[in-house]
Write a protein that holds these residues in place. Structure first.
Motif, PDB file in Angstrom:
ATOM      1  N   MET A 140       0.850  -1.196   0.000  1.00  0.00           N
ATOM      2  CA  MET A 140       0.000   0.000   0.000  1.00  0.00           C
ATOM      3  C   MET A 140       0.886   1.246   0.000  1.00  0.00           C
ATOM      4  O   MET A 140       1.923   1.279   0.617  1.00  0.00           O
ATOM      5  CB  MET A 140      -0.887   0.012   1.248  1.00  0.00           C
ATOM      6  CG  MET A 140      -1.896  -1.107   1.244  1.00  0.00           C
ATOM      7  SD  MET A 140      -3.347  -0.710   2.221  1.00  0.00           S
ATOM      8  CE  MET A 140      -2.625  -0.612   3.857  1.00  0.00           C
TER       9      MET A 140
ATOM     10  N   ASP B 112      -1.160   8.277   1.111  1.00  0.00           N
ATOM     11  CA  ASP B 112      -1.310   8.675   2.506  1.00  0.00           C
ATOM     12  C   ASP B 112      -1.862   7.506   3.302  1.00  0.00           C
ATOM     13  O   ASP B 112      -2.871   6.919   2.941  1.00  0.00           O
ATOM     14  CB  ASP B 112      -2.278   9.863   2.605  1.00  0.00           C
ATOM     15  CG  ASP B 112      -1.649  11.118   2.039  1.00  0.00           C
ATOM     16  OD1 ASP B 112      -0.503  11.404   2.406  1.00  0.00           O
ATOM     17  OD2 ASP B 112      -2.301  11.780   1.224  1.00  0.00           O
TER      18      ASP B 112
ATOM     19  N   ILE C 299      -3.778   5.279   5.995  1.00  0.00           N
ATOM     20  CA  ILE C 299      -4.962   5.363   6.844  1.00  0.00           C
ATOM     21  C   ILE C 299      -4.775   4.431   8.029  1.00  0.00           C
ATOM     22  O   ILE C 299      -4.910   4.814   9.182  1.00  0.00           O
ATOM     23  CB  ILE C 299      -6.235   4.953   6.064  1.00  0.00           C
ATOM     24  CG1 ILE C 299      -6.509   5.946   4.934  1.00  0.00           C
ATOM     25  CG2 ILE C 299      -7.430   4.879   7.011  1.00  0.00           C
ATOM     26  CD1 ILE C 299      -7.699   5.564   4.062  1.00  0.00           C
ATOM     27  N   TYR C 300      -4.376   3.191   7.709  1.00  0.00           N
ATOM     28  CA  TYR C 300      -4.349   2.167   8.752  1.00  0.00           C
ATOM     29  C   TYR C 300      -2.996   2.139   9.455  1.00  0.00           C
ATOM     30  O   TYR C 300      -2.223   1.194   9.328  1.00  0.00           O
ATOM     31  CB  TYR C 300      -4.744   0.809   8.155  1.00  0.00           C
ATOM     32  CG  TYR C 300      -6.175   0.871   7.672  1.00  0.00           C
ATOM     33  CD1 TYR C 300      -7.217   0.782   8.579  1.00  0.00           C
ATOM     34  CD2 TYR C 300      -6.470   1.111   6.337  1.00  0.00           C
ATOM     35  CE1 TYR C 300      -8.534   0.895   8.168  1.00  0.00           C
ATOM     36  CE2 TYR C 300      -7.782   1.224   5.912  1.00  0.00           C
ATOM     37  CZ  TYR C 300      -8.811   1.117   6.831  1.00  0.00           C
ATOM     38  OH  TYR C 300     -10.112   1.245   6.421  1.00  0.00           O
TER      39      TYR C 300
ATOM     40  N   GLU D 111      -0.501   2.189  12.873  1.00  0.00           N
ATOM     41  CA  GLU D 111      -0.504   1.424  14.137  1.00  0.00           C
ATOM     42  C   GLU D 111      -1.500   2.027  15.125  1.00  0.00           C
ATOM     43  O   GLU D 111      -2.258   1.324  15.774  1.00  0.00           O
ATOM     44  CB  GLU D 111       0.899   1.483  14.776  1.00  0.00           C
ATOM     45  CG  GLU D 111       1.961   0.719  14.028  1.00  0.00           C
ATOM     46  CD  GLU D 111       1.919  -0.764  14.357  1.00  0.00           C
ATOM     47  OE1 GLU D 111       1.409  -1.112  15.434  1.00  0.00           O
ATOM     48  OE2 GLU D 111       2.369  -1.580  13.519  1.00  0.00           O
TER      49      GLU D 111
ATOM     50  N   ILE E  96      -5.182   1.303  14.224  1.00  0.00           N
ATOM     51  CA  ILE E  96      -5.516  -0.105  14.491  1.00  0.00           C
ATOM     52  C   ILE E  96      -5.634  -0.326  16.002  1.00  0.00           C
ATOM     53  O   ILE E  96      -6.572  -0.975  16.481  1.00  0.00           O
ATOM     54  CB  ILE E  96      -4.436  -1.051  13.893  1.00  0.00           C
ATOM     55  CG1 ILE E  96      -4.294  -0.850  12.388  1.00  0.00           C
ATOM     56  CG2 ILE E  96      -4.748  -2.491  14.247  1.00  0.00           C
ATOM     57  CD1 ILE E  96      -5.448  -1.272  11.554  1.00  0.00           C
TER      58      ILE E  96
ATOM     59  N   ARG F  28      -8.965  -1.446  18.122  1.00  0.00           N
ATOM     60  CA  ARG F  28      -8.983  -2.677  18.926  1.00  0.00           C
ATOM     61  C   ARG F  28      -9.348  -2.374  20.381  1.00  0.00           C
ATOM     62  O   ARG F  28     -10.061  -3.116  21.025  1.00  0.00           O
ATOM     63  CB  ARG F  28      -7.601  -3.342  18.880  1.00  0.00           C
ATOM     64  CG  ARG F  28      -7.307  -4.003  17.552  1.00  0.00           C
ATOM     65  CD  ARG F  28      -7.639  -5.487  17.650  1.00  0.00           C
ATOM     66  NE  ARG F  28      -7.489  -6.141  16.374  1.00  0.00           N
ATOM     67  CZ  ARG F  28      -8.496  -6.357  15.532  1.00  0.00           C
ATOM     68  NH1 ARG F  28      -9.700  -5.937  15.831  1.00  0.00           N
ATOM     69  NH2 ARG F  28      -8.295  -6.980  14.385  1.00  0.00           N
TER      70      ARG F  28
ATOM     71  N   HIS G  70     -21.336   0.978  16.794  1.00  0.00           N
ATOM     72  CA  HIS G  70     -20.640   0.123  15.831  1.00  0.00           C
ATOM     73  C   HIS G  70     -20.034   1.016  14.769  1.00  0.00           C
ATOM     74  O   HIS G  70     -20.732   1.827  14.180  1.00  0.00           O
ATOM     75  CB  HIS G  70     -21.617  -0.803  15.115  1.00  0.00           C
ATOM     76  CG  HIS G  70     -22.371  -1.681  16.030  1.00  0.00           C
ATOM     77  ND1 HIS G  70     -21.832  -2.802  16.590  1.00  0.00           N
ATOM     78  CD2 HIS G  70     -23.635  -1.579  16.500  1.00  0.00           C
ATOM     79  CE1 HIS G  70     -22.744  -3.377  17.373  1.00  0.00           C
ATOM     80  NE2 HIS G  70     -23.848  -2.651  17.336  1.00  0.00           N
ATOM     81  N   GLY G  71     -18.754   0.832  14.523  1.00  0.00           N
ATOM     82  CA  GLY G  71     -18.158   1.641  13.465  1.00  0.00           C
ATOM     83  C   GLY G  71     -16.897   0.996  12.958  1.00  0.00           C
ATOM     84  O   GLY G  71     -16.385   0.035  13.542  1.00  0.00           O
ATOM     85  N   CYS G  72     -16.375   1.536  11.853  1.00  0.00           N
ATOM     86  CA  CYS G  72     -15.129   1.033  11.290  1.00  0.00           C
ATOM     87  C   CYS G  72     -13.960   1.519  12.138  1.00  0.00           C
ATOM     88  O   CYS G  72     -14.136   2.294  13.074  1.00  0.00           O
ATOM     89  CB  CYS G  72     -14.993   1.505   9.854  1.00  0.00           C
ATOM     90  SG  CYS G  72     -14.954   3.293   9.735  1.00  0.00           S
ATOM     91  N   ALA G  73     -12.753   1.085  11.766  1.00  0.00           N
ATOM     92  CA  ALA G  73     -11.560   1.447  12.533  1.00  0.00           C
ATOM     93  C   ALA G  73     -11.388   2.964  12.582  1.00  0.00           C
ATOM     94  O   ALA G  73     -11.017   3.528  13.616  1.00  0.00           O
ATOM     95  CB  ALA G  73     -10.329   0.783  11.913  1.00  0.00           C
ATOM     96  N   ILE G  74     -11.659   3.634  11.469  1.00  0.00           N
ATOM     97  CA  ILE G  74     -11.495   5.092  11.421  1.00  0.00           C
ATOM     98  C   ILE G  74     -12.472   5.756  12.389  1.00  0.00           C
ATOM     99  O   ILE G  74     -12.113   6.646  13.160  1.00  0.00           O
ATOM    100  CB  ILE G  74     -11.741   5.610   9.985  1.00  0.00           C
ATOM    101  CG1 ILE G  74     -10.697   5.033   9.037  1.00  0.00           C
ATOM    102  CG2 ILE G  74     -11.714   7.131   9.937  1.00  0.00           C
ATOM    103  CD1 ILE G  74     -10.943   5.374   7.589  1.00  0.00           C
TER     104      ILE G  74
ATOM    105  N   ARG H  39     -14.995   8.232   3.266  1.00  0.00           N
ATOM    106  CA  ARG H  39     -14.435   7.865   4.574  1.00  0.00           C
ATOM    107  C   ARG H  39     -14.368   9.034   5.542  1.00  0.00           C
ATOM    108  O   ARG H  39     -14.305   8.835   6.751  1.00  0.00           O
ATOM    109  CB  ARG H  39     -13.045   7.210   4.406  1.00  0.00           C
ATOM    110  CG  ARG H  39     -13.020   5.956   3.559  1.00  0.00           C
ATOM    111  CD  ARG H  39     -14.076   4.931   3.940  1.00  0.00           C
ATOM    112  NE  ARG H  39     -14.029   4.471   5.319  1.00  0.00           N
ATOM    113  CZ  ARG H  39     -13.298   3.448   5.736  1.00  0.00           C
ATOM    114  NH1 ARG H  39     -12.574   2.763   4.883  1.00  0.00           N
ATOM    115  NH2 ARG H  39     -13.318   3.092   6.990  1.00  0.00           N
TER     116      ARG H  39
END
Lengths: 149, 414
Positions: free
Chosen positions: A1, A4, A6-7, A9, A12, A16, A61-65, A109
């Motif tokens: 990847m 810029d 996004i994911y 450390e 993430i 978590r 409930h949501g995505c990592a971002i 996003r």
């Protein structure tokens, strides 16, 4: 990847183990919002003391971002005065996580990133409106709130 | 003689967008076909040809261009009728898409035929477009909306339909021919025969079925049938509502305006004949003409060949995806009972994150609730990932998806 990131450390890790995750029973402010594009939901709970945010939690409930931004947002504004929260800008939040690029690169996003901030602003403004007896200033505030996004 | 797989590989050249690169110069792997399909040159060229050579409003003017455009437009109606095995092309109503078609029925038929206490039956795996119009109608009429639930295998629990029908209050049963999330193919024959025995009208949302399998409307025996052109190689903004002539003739109009009238006086109007009674205003002429080319393209390949090709891809994808630890697959395990749609979740990684990460590898899937939040509630998830296949997809592309999913595991340290 490439491009810029996004994911990172940090994102993430926050996704978590989100900070300030949970509910506050009988909170002074409870604001629910959802992202109609993906069905993500957030519930934001705040207690106010001496015009300051004494306690804040979020649930949903949501995505990592979304989870990372909600975590960082709650960390950043805990203890702040309501006036400071009113002025709190999306760039402050995004730069904390290195996500300013989303504004330009991902119109989809960015909505995940800013869902909690949007709920926060609506929650705070609704709180002001409730506290106000004079309906004209309440109307002005409503308009100001409607133009936030 | 070409093998079938080679023949499908060969048709990729007709789709210019499949040649493009995305993100970091990655080959595009387009697996979002349940949302909309790509368009072949034949369709794109037909639309350009109309605008470049005979753009003109239809049905009224007597000049040369108007005659040509009217002929091309009406020719599409005949092509659609033949494609669905319908004898009378006046039963084909052009609409914007499936959503408009269902709303047309809910408004024009529903308002005249549904009364207080009546029941409309739909299912748990419907798209919002086959739920919300019925909520609006039943709320207005103080009627009831009931759902046929799905079992753990993602299939409809038809016993519930029997219970509803036995009340004698059901006016309409409306369901999708194929679920846009689970890919489940509904037992159409059983449902229609139960409803016919009870004298109940049936609407089929065929948005996900008509593009992928042979449909013979003459045999199905439903009353209303709706689908969209853009999910079957055609342009956006074109859909079809089919209904039996006897029903359409009795129905009130949907939109009022030009083309749908016979005579207009100051305070009263008489309606035009079918199908024009339901096609008020200048229709989407260019895209209807383009849609004819899409149907011709599909018929040339053969709908049975298309179904087999997608079944092969689906079997292969299901096999490969089962090997990935932590991947949850939704819907029936029997590929024959489903179309080329695979919904899944990957550990607890949010579908938006999965979608964004595999997009970096050029893989386009859909992440979200797929306009089916009632089903999401049933599955107890906020969202799923969905890969959906079409005629131009290949097994090699599925390998790219699998590799991209392994990358998700790396990023999230699964």
């Amino acid at each position: 990847m490439s491009g810029d990131p996004i994911y990172t450390e940090m994102i993430i890790e926050y996704s978590r183990n989100p900070s300030n995750f949970g509910k506050i029973a009988d909170a002074h402010i409870h604001q629910h919002d959802a992202n109609p594009l993906c069905g993500d939901t957030i519930d934001l709970y705040l207690n106010i003391e001496d015009n300051k945010i004494s306690e804040i939690k979020f649930d949903g409930h949501g995505c990592a971002i979304c989870m990372a931004c909600s975590s960082v947002l709650t960390e950043m504004i805990k203890g702040k005065s309501l006036d400071d929260v009113k002025k709190f800008d999306k760039d402050e939040l995004l730069s904390e996580l290195g996500l300013q690029h989303l504004v330009k690169t991902s119109p989809v996003r960015i909505k995940c990133a800013l869902l909690s901030l949007k709920s926060l602003k609506f929650g705070i403004y609704s709180y002001f409106v409730d506290k106000m007896k004079d309906s004209e200033s309440a109307g002005n505030l409503n308009e100001e709130a409607a133009n936030l996004y | 003689m070409q093998s079938t797989a080679d023949a499908f590989e060969d048709l990729r050249k007709d789709f210019p967008v499949l040649n493009r690169r995305v993100r970091d110069n990655k080959k595009l792997v387009y697996f979002d076909n349940a949302a909309t399909t790509q368009k072949p040159n034949q369709v794109i060229d037909a639309i350009s040809d109309y605008y470049q050579n005979y753009n003109s409003n239809i049905h009224r003017a007597v000049h040369a261009l108007a005659e040509e455009s009217t002929e091309a437009f009406e020719n599409t109606r005949d092509i659609v009728a033949k494609f669905l095995n319908i004898e009378d092309s006046r039963e084909i109503i052009f609409v914007r898409g499936t959503t408009e078609g269902i709303n047309l029925v809910a408004y024009a038929w529903g308002r005249d035929n549904v009364k207080e206490g009546d029941i409309i039956v739909t299912t748990e795996y419907e798209h919002h477009s086959n739920i919300v119009p019925w909520q609006l109608l039943t709320q207005e009429k103080k009627a009831q909306l009931k759902y046929i639930d799905i079992d753990d295998n993602g299939e409809l629990m038809l016993d519930q339909l029997d219970d509803y029908l036995s009340t004698g209050k059901v006016k309409l049963v409306t369901f999708s021919h194929m679920s846009n999330v689970l890919g489940t193919i509904s037992p159409v024959e059983k449902i229609v025969s139960k409803c016919k025995s009870a004298g109940v009208k049936v609407l089929i949302d065929a948005a996900q079925s008509v593009p992928h399998m042979k449909v013979n409307l003459n045999e199905i025996g439903c009353d209303f049938f709706v689908f969209s052109g853009h999910k079957m190689l055609g342009p956006t903004g074109v859909g079809v509502l089919w209904a039996k002539k006897e029903i359409l003739e009795k129905m009130s109009p949907f939109l009022g305006g030009g083309d749908m009238i016979r005579e207009v006086h100051k305070y009263e109007t008489t309606w035009n004949d079918l199908p024009y009674k339901f096609e008020a205003g200048t229709p989407n002429i260019a895209d209807v003409i383009g849609f004819a080319k899409a149907i011709e393209y599909l018929e040339k390949i053969g709908m049975d060949n298309i179904r087999n090709h997608e079944l092969e891809l689906t079997k292969y994808a299901l096999e490969e995806m089962k090997k990935i630890p932590g991947l949850t697959l939704y819907g029936t395990k029997e590929p024959e009972k489903r179309g080329g749609v695979i919904s899944f979740n990957f550990n607890d990684v949010h579908p938006h994150d999965v979608g964004t990460i595999i997009d970096k590898d050029g893989v386009a899937i859909r992440s979200g609730h797929h306009c089916a939040q009632v089903l999401m509630e049933k599955l107890n998830v906020a969202a799923t990932n969905r890969a959906s296949f079409y005629i131009y997809n290949t097994k090699e592309e599925i390998d790219v998806l699998i590799a991209a999913l392994q990358n998700v595991a790396k990023v999230f340290k699964l």
